[in-house]
Design a protein around this motif. Sequence first.
Motif, PDB file in Angstrom:
ATOM      1  N   PHE A 183       0.830  -1.206   0.000  1.00  0.00           N
ATOM      2  CA  PHE A 183       0.000   0.000   0.000  1.00  0.00           C
ATOM      3  C   PHE A 183       0.863   1.253   0.000  1.00  0.00           C
ATOM      4  O   PHE A 183       0.563   2.242  -0.674  1.00  0.00           O
ATOM      5  N   GLY A 184       1.967   1.206   0.765  1.00  0.00           N
ATOM      6  CA  GLY A 184       2.839   2.371   0.860  1.00  0.00           C
ATOM      7  C   GLY A 184       3.480   2.734  -0.467  1.00  0.00           C
ATOM      8  O   GLY A 184       3.472   3.897  -0.877  1.00  0.00           O
ATOM      9  N   VAL A 185       4.034   1.744  -1.161  1.00  0.00           N
ATOM     10  CA  VAL A 185       4.706   2.051  -2.422  1.00  0.00           C
ATOM     11  C   VAL A 185       3.690   2.386  -3.515  1.00  0.00           C
ATOM     12  O   VAL A 185       3.971   3.194  -4.413  1.00  0.00           O
ATOM     13  N   ALA A 186       2.484   1.792  -3.450  1.00  0.00           N
ATOM     14  CA  ALA A 186       1.436   2.161  -4.404  1.00  0.00           C
ATOM     15  C   ALA A 186       1.043   3.622  -4.209  1.00  0.00           C
ATOM     16  O   ALA A 186       0.787   4.351  -5.173  1.00  0.00           O
ATOM     17  N   LYS A 187       1.030   4.048  -2.955  1.00  0.00           N
ATOM     18  CA  LYS A 187       0.710   5.447  -2.672  1.00  0.00           C
ATOM     19  C   LYS A 187       1.818   6.368  -3.175  1.00  0.00           C
ATOM     20  O   LYS A 187       1.549   7.469  -3.663  1.00  0.00           O
ATOM     21  N   MET A 188       3.068   5.931  -3.065  1.00  0.00           N
ATOM     22  CA  MET A 188       4.171   6.718  -3.614  1.00  0.00           C
ATOM     23  C   MET A 188       3.960   6.963  -5.103  1.00  0.00           C
ATOM     24  O   MET A 188       4.122   8.083  -5.600  1.00  0.00           O
ATOM     25  N   ILE A 189       3.587   5.905  -5.818  1.00  0.00           N
ATOM     26  CA  ILE A 189       3.378   6.014  -7.266  1.00  0.00           C
ATOM     27  C   ILE A 189       2.218   6.955  -7.570  1.00  0.00           C
ATOM     28  O   ILE A 189       2.303   7.809  -8.463  1.00  0.00           O
ATOM     29  N   ARG A 190       1.132   6.812  -6.812  1.00  0.00           N
ATOM     30  CA  ARG A 190      -0.044   7.658  -7.051  1.00  0.00           C
ATOM     31  C   ARG A 190       0.245   9.124  -6.765  1.00  0.00           C
ATOM     32  O   ARG A 190      -0.181  10.010  -7.518  1.00  0.00           O
ATOM     33  N   ARG A 191       1.000   9.404  -5.695  1.00  0.00           N
ATOM     34  CA  ARG A 191       1.250  10.792  -5.332  1.00  0.00           C
ATOM     35  C   ARG A 191       2.274  11.463  -6.244  1.00  0.00           C
ATOM     36  O   ARG A 191       2.442  12.684  -6.206  1.00  0.00           O
ATOM     37  N   LYS A 237      13.778   8.394  -9.154  1.00  0.00           N
ATOM     38  CA  LYS A 237      14.356   7.454  -8.193  1.00  0.00           C
ATOM     39  C   LYS A 237      13.273   6.855  -7.297  1.00  0.00           C
ATOM     40  O   LYS A 237      13.281   5.653  -6.998  1.00  0.00           O
ATOM     41  N   ALA A 238      12.338   7.701  -6.859  1.00  0.00           N
ATOM     42  CA  ALA A 238      11.259   7.218  -5.998  1.00  0.00           C
ATOM     43  C   ALA A 238      10.374   6.226  -6.742  1.00  0.00           C
ATOM     44  O   ALA A 238       9.970   5.197  -6.188  1.00  0.00           O
ATOM     45  N   LEU A 239      10.066   6.523  -8.000  1.00  0.00           N
ATOM     46  CA  LEU A 239       9.226   5.623  -8.797  1.00  0.00           C
ATOM     47  C   LEU A 239       9.926   4.291  -9.058  1.00  0.00           C
ATOM     48  O   LEU A 239       9.301   3.225  -9.015  1.00  0.00           O
ATOM     49  N   GLU A 240      11.213   4.358  -9.330  1.00  0.00           N
ATOM     50  CA  GLU A 240      11.975   3.127  -9.567  1.00  0.00           C
ATOM     51  C   GLU A 240      11.992   2.253  -8.316  1.00  0.00           C
ATOM     52  O   GLU A 240      11.791   1.033  -8.381  1.00  0.00           O
ATOM     53  N   LEU A 241      12.216   2.884  -7.164  1.00  0.00           N
ATOM     54  CA  LEU A 241      12.234   2.148  -5.906  1.00  0.00           C
ATOM     55  C   LEU A 241      10.854   1.572  -5.594  1.00  0.00           C
ATOM     56  O   LEU A 241      10.724   0.406  -5.198  1.00  0.00           O
ATOM     57  N   ALA A 242       9.811   2.380  -5.781  1.00  0.00           N
ATOM     58  CA  ALA A 242       8.447   1.928  -5.500  1.00  0.00           C
ATOM     59  C   ALA A 242       8.060   0.763  -6.397  1.00  0.00           C
ATOM     60  O   ALA A 242       7.451  -0.215  -5.946  1.00  0.00           O
ATOM     61  N   ASN A 243       8.407   0.857  -7.663  1.00  0.00           N
ATOM     62  CA  ASN A 243       8.089  -0.208  -8.615  1.00  0.00           C
ATOM     63  C   ASN A 243       8.771  -1.520  -8.218  1.00  0.00           C
ATOM     64  O   ASN A 243       8.166  -2.601  -8.244  1.00  0.00           O
ATOM     65  N   SER A 244      10.035  -1.421  -7.823  1.00  0.00           N
ATOM     66  CA  SER A 244      10.789  -2.604  -7.416  1.00  0.00           C
ATOM     67  C   SER A 244      10.194  -3.230  -6.160  1.00  0.00           C
ATOM     68  O   SER A 244      10.003  -4.450  -6.082  1.00  0.00           O
ATOM     69  N   HIS A 245       9.886  -2.394  -5.159  1.00  0.00           N
ATOM     70  CA  HIS A 245       9.340  -2.906  -3.903  1.00  0.00           C
ATOM     71  C   HIS A 245       7.940  -3.492  -4.100  1.00  0.00           C
ATOM     72  O   HIS A 245       7.573  -4.461  -3.436  1.00  0.00           O
ATOM     73  N   ILE A 299      11.767  -5.115   8.179  1.00  0.00           N
ATOM     74  CA  ILE A 299      11.808  -3.720   7.749  1.00  0.00           C
ATOM     75  C   ILE A 299      13.214  -3.306   7.332  1.00  0.00           C
ATOM     76  O   ILE A 299      13.394  -2.469   6.447  1.00  0.00           O
ATOM     77  N   GLY A 300      14.239  -3.915   7.934  1.00  0.00           N
ATOM     78  CA  GLY A 300      15.606  -3.588   7.559  1.00  0.00           C
ATOM     79  C   GLY A 300      15.899  -3.896   6.105  1.00  0.00           C
ATOM     80  O   GLY A 300      16.685  -3.200   5.454  1.00  0.00           O
ATOM     81  N   GLU A 301      15.250  -4.926   5.564  1.00  0.00           N
ATOM     82  CA  GLU A 301      15.434  -5.285   4.162  1.00  0.00           C
ATOM     83  C   GLU A 301      14.796  -4.253   3.240  1.00  0.00           C
ATOM     84  O   GLU A 301      15.213  -4.095   2.092  1.00  0.00           O
ATOM     85  N   VAL A 302      13.788  -3.553   3.732  1.00  0.00           N
ATOM     86  CA  VAL A 302      13.151  -2.488   2.954  1.00  0.00           C
ATOM     87  C   VAL A 302      14.012  -1.234   2.974  1.00  0.00           C
ATOM     88  O   VAL A 302      14.157  -0.535   1.967  1.00  0.00           O
ATOM     89  N   ILE A 303      14.600  -0.958   4.128  1.00  0.00           N
ATOM     90  CA  ILE A 303      15.400   0.253   4.308  1.00  0.00           C
ATOM     91  C   ILE A 303      16.702   0.192   3.524  1.00  0.00           C
ATOM     92  O   ILE A 303      17.164   1.194   2.965  1.00  0.00           O
ATOM     93  N   SER A 304      17.316  -0.972   3.448  1.00  0.00           N
ATOM     94  CA  SER A 304      18.637  -1.109   2.838  1.00  0.00           C
ATOM     95  C   SER A 304      18.722  -0.561   1.412  1.00  0.00           C
ATOM     96  O   SER A 304      19.647   0.202   1.097  1.00  0.00           O
ATOM     97  N   PRO A 305      17.789  -0.890   0.502  1.00  0.00           N
ATOM     98  CA  PRO A 305      17.872  -0.330  -0.858  1.00  0.00           C
ATOM     99  C   PRO A 305      17.730   1.190  -0.883  1.00  0.00           C
ATOM    100  O   PRO A 305      18.309   1.856  -1.741  1.00  0.00           O
ATOM    101  N   ILE A 306      16.971   1.737   0.063  1.00  0.00           N
ATOM    102  CA  ILE A 306      16.809   3.193   0.118  1.00  0.00           C
ATOM    103  C   ILE A 306      18.123   3.847   0.518  1.00  0.00           C
ATOM    104  O   ILE A 306      18.499   4.899  -0.004  1.00  0.00           O
ATOM    105  N   MET A 307      18.844   3.225   1.442  1.00  0.00           N
ATOM    106  CA  MET A 307      20.131   3.759   1.868  1.00  0.00           C
ATOM    107  C   MET A 307      21.122   3.812   0.712  1.00  0.00           C
ATOM    108  O   MET A 307      22.021   4.649   0.689  1.00  0.00           O
TER     109      MET A 307
END
Length: 279
Positions: free
Chosen positions: A216-224, A249-257, A267-275
């Motif tokens: 839901f979070g990454v779908a919201k990123m794409i929508r916003r 960059k945000a769209l690429e990350l959201a699409n991948s996630h 949650i650490g596995e989600v944070i790592s690609p963002i870092m």
Amino acid sequence: TPSLSSEIGNRHDDVTIKEAGDGNLNFVYIVVATRASFIIQQALTYERCIGESLPMIIEGKYFEAVTSKEHGGLCHDYVPQLDHLDRTIGMQCSEPPHIILRKGLITAIEYRFLSEHMFEYMVNSLFYGSLLYRPTTEDKCAAAVNVFVQWLNVVGMWNSVGSIYKEWRLKTIEQTWDLFHQKLNKDESGKAYLPAIYNLIQEEYMKELFHDTLGFGVAKMIRRIGGVDHVEDFESIREGSIRADSEAKALELANSHLKEKQQFLAIGEVISPIMQVQS
């Protein structure tokens, strides 16, 4: 309305009104007077940023108010008090406004106890308002909201904040979810399930909740980013090329996630690609 007018003593000569909405959906008015101050949200019958060609219903403001009242009863320290609601015109009034968290994060303010406060709100509103805790008859009437997903909109500001603040922001996301996860993993069966049954479903429930939240979070990123209702995080970046790069960059990350959300176990596995995203 007469009730709001009476709060300010039926005197209008010392009243100041400022429109503070983001221009997407509602009008938001900050009303300040000697005797009282409050914030008014007024829903429209159309999408504000587009116009009357895109109709909207005003009932959304009513359900938002019902949710706010429900959560206020569960976690009154972190929910503004709802003072007035007029369902017929889609208007609600709440206590004087505070600093909007998004604006504080954009200006790189570090809130020392943010993860603890977010955790308390999530537990009180989501857990104690869910089927895990409440009887099934109550749960059918309970409103739910997902607050954790807002934290996933972090990549857009990478070009305008320092590395220390980036690290703090991501660490806060991780701490918030970990505290929430630890609380719900405790042997606290609530009222809807017998303890033995609860223990069996608990692990699977938390796994599904984590994946649903992430999706839901990454779908919201794409929508916003691609939709009508944009966010200030990106819109406040004045340089067009930097803003476009951040959005990409945000769209690429959201699409991948979004595609791989079932693969994440913590949650650490989600944070790592963002870092690893470079400015």
